[in-house]
Write a protein that holds these residues in place. Structure first.
Motif, PDB file in Angstrom:
ATOM      1  N   VAL A  83       0.873  -1.182   0.000  1.00 40.56           N
ATOM      2  CA  VAL A  83       0.000   0.000   0.000  1.00 40.56           C
ATOM      3  C   VAL A  83       0.908   1.229   0.000  1.00 40.56           C
ATOM      4  N   GLY A  85       0.663   4.888   0.172  1.00 40.72           N
ATOM      5  CA  GLY A  85      -0.160   6.078   0.397  1.00 40.72           C
ATOM      6  C   GLY A  85       0.655   7.192   1.010  1.00 40.72           C
ATOM      7  N   ALA A 113      -6.960   6.985   3.026  1.00 41.62           N
ATOM      8  CA  ALA A 113      -6.632   5.630   3.486  1.00 41.62           C
ATOM      9  C   ALA A 113      -6.944   4.648   2.363  1.00 41.62           C
ATOM     10  N   VAL A 114      -6.247   3.523   2.370  1.00 42.15           N
ATOM     11  CA  VAL A 114      -6.500   2.519   1.334  1.00 42.15           C
ATOM     12  C   VAL A 114      -7.873   1.883   1.543  1.00 42.15           C
ATOM     13  N   ILE A 134       1.725  -2.898   4.817  1.00 43.43           N
ATOM     14  CA  ILE A 134       1.040  -1.605   4.988  1.00 43.43           C
ATOM     15  C   ILE A 134       1.683  -0.809   6.131  1.00 43.43           C
ATOM     16  N   GLU A 138       0.465   6.193   8.527  1.00 47.21           N
ATOM     17  CA  GLU A 138       1.401   6.706   7.503  1.00 47.21           C
ATOM     18  C   GLU A 138       1.832   8.106   7.957  1.00 47.21           C
ATOM     19  N   HIS A 145      -4.294   3.674   8.053  1.00 46.78           N
ATOM     20  CA  HIS A 145      -5.011   2.693   7.226  1.00 46.78           C
ATOM     21  C   HIS A 145      -5.784   1.764   8.158  1.00 46.78           C
ATOM     22  N   ASP A 146      -6.807   1.119   7.611  1.00 51.30           N
ATOM     23  CA  ASP A 146      -7.669   0.278   8.452  1.00 51.30           C
ATOM     24  C   ASP A 146      -7.028  -1.104   8.653  1.00 51.30           C
ATOM     25  N   THR A 147      -6.139  -1.171   9.613  1.00 52.15           N
ATOM     26  CA  THR A 147      -5.368  -2.398   9.856  1.00 52.15           C
ATOM     27  C   THR A 147      -6.285  -3.574  10.196  1.00 52.15           C
ATOM     28  N   ASN A 290      -9.660   9.103   8.090  1.00 47.40           N
ATOM     29  CA  ASN A 290      -8.885   8.315   9.068  1.00 47.40           C
ATOM     30  C   ASN A 290      -7.634   9.025   9.604  1.00 47.40           C
TER      31      ASN A 290
END
Ligand SMILES: Cc1ncc(COP(=O)(O)O)c(C=O)c1O
Length: 380
Positions: A83, A85, A113-114, A134, A138, A145-147, A290
């Protein structure tokens, strides 16, 4: 005299408890005296990571942990979904390329966010993908990102590991490593762990250890299998940064005393206050969704020289915040709120932003941002 305030997203301020512990005479890393210190640190890290797996302790910065997380589990020619970003997503890609791993880049517009579904689509398309890489936070854009959602997806692929750079996430917001199916999770000492730079921490799941058996990327210093073997005996493969490990115990003690829930709540409170303050000043937040609780990235207003703004903050007022990196150089500034941060660090950062902007000819109502921050900081 000018008092200095370190309000950047790493290195972050180090609390006196850790400074005092680290100022004691150096301990030999092979001495019996060091064994319980390393043992306590390794157990403390498992608590922080919410994992049953070993958390390796490497004498390096976070990037070393990232390099080891590629080379110990992948082979040249393997494919990994990356990812991208922000700057640190790009770093994953660069590390893969350096070791012959083929990155399948998912380019995300910076500031966003992805979408987890994009990762699922790639995994469905190609069953030979070995890893998903990821950032949980970031740091270059201030986006998380939505881990959790991505972890749920990767869990369904038995031959794919989920590798998370949690360098500005661990100890900031909830990253329950085992529960979320994170196979390899990296953090560094100079972020929420409130220490000087010099240690990287990496947890490894059983699924990842299985891949380690066949992974053929070149490696020597970052040999996780050797590190695990050593850690079982409360040793490290090479000389560790023993003073930092002493400091690590001090900060983990502080963190345990505060408790994970409270730590996350403190970071949320500081992040919300910073965001409210910036908005009250008419400034735009760079993260469009996010926002990470570790830092707030703020767009430099039109007509203001972003590079000069952070210089004025640092040189005139003693406040170090971070500027933008790569394509964001001069375009954003980043106020940190991770680690040894509390109420008046935010008040200081906001007040300094107001003063520096005013000085640079960008009119803001002095005190308006501080008042907005105070409203939130007094709420809980
Ligand atoms: C998300 C993220 N990944 C990786 C790194 C690189 O870590 P280090 O500078 O410790 O090598 C950083 C550092 O800021 C970071 O914030």
């Amino acid at each position: 005299m000018k008092k200095k305030y370190l309000l950047a997203p790493g290195p972050t301020p180090v609390p006196p408890e850790a400074l005092t512990a680290m100022s004691m005479p150096i301990i030999h890393h092979r001495s019996p005296e060091f064994v319980p210190i390393l043992e306590s640190a390794k157990n403390g890290l498992k608590w922080l990571y919410q994992t049953e797996n070993a958390v390796l302790i490497m004498a390096s910065t976070g990037t070393g942990g990232m390099v080891g997380s590629v080379t110990n589990f992948l082979s040249p020619g393997d494919k990994a979904v990356v990812v991208r970003g922000g700057k640190f997503g790009e770093r994953w890609s660069e590390i893969c390329e350096a070791y012959g791993v083929i990155p399948i880049n998912i380019d995300v517009e910076w500031g966003y966010a992805v979408k987890p579904k994009l990762i699922e689509d790639e995994l469905k398309k190609d069953s030979s993908i070995k890893a998903v890489l990821i950032q949980a936070s970031e740091t270059s854009t201030g986006v998380a990102h939505d881990t959790e959602a991505i972890g749920k997806i990767v869990k369904n692929y038995p031959n794919t590991i989920f590798v998370v750079d949690a360098i500005t996430a661990m100890g900031v917001f909830d990253i329950p490593v085992d529960k979320w199916g994170i196979d390899v999770c990296i953090t560094g000492s100079q972020k929420a762990l409130m220490l000087p730079p010099g240690l990287a921490f990496v947890s490894v799941s059983e699924k990842a250890w299985k891949m380690n058996e066949t992974a053929r990327c070149a490696r020597y210093y970052f040999d996780f299998k050797k590190e695990r073997k050593n850690l079982e005996k409360n040793q490290t493969n090479f000389t560790t940064a023993s003073s930092l490990v002493v400091g690590l115990n001090a900060v983990l003690g502080m963190m345990k005393e505060e408790g994970l829930e409270n730590i996350f709540k403190r970071h949320l409170r500081l992040a919300e206050a910073t965001r409210a303050a910036m908005k009250a000043l008419g400034l735009k937040l760079y993260a469009k969704e996010n926002p990470s609780l570790a830092l707030t990235a703020v767009e430099v207003p039109e007509g203001v020289d972003g590079g000069k703004l952070t210089k004025v903050m640092r040189d005139k007022y003693g406040v170090t915040v971070a500027g933008g990196q790569s394509q964001l150089k001069g375009k954003i500034f980043r106020i940190a709120h991770l680690g040894y941060f509390d109420t008046f660090d935010i008040v200081t950062a906001v007040a300094c932003t107001e003063m520096a902007l005013t000085e640079m000819g960008h009119k803001v109502a002095l005190g308006k941002g501080v008042a907005a921050a105070e409203e939130i900081l007094m709420k809980y």
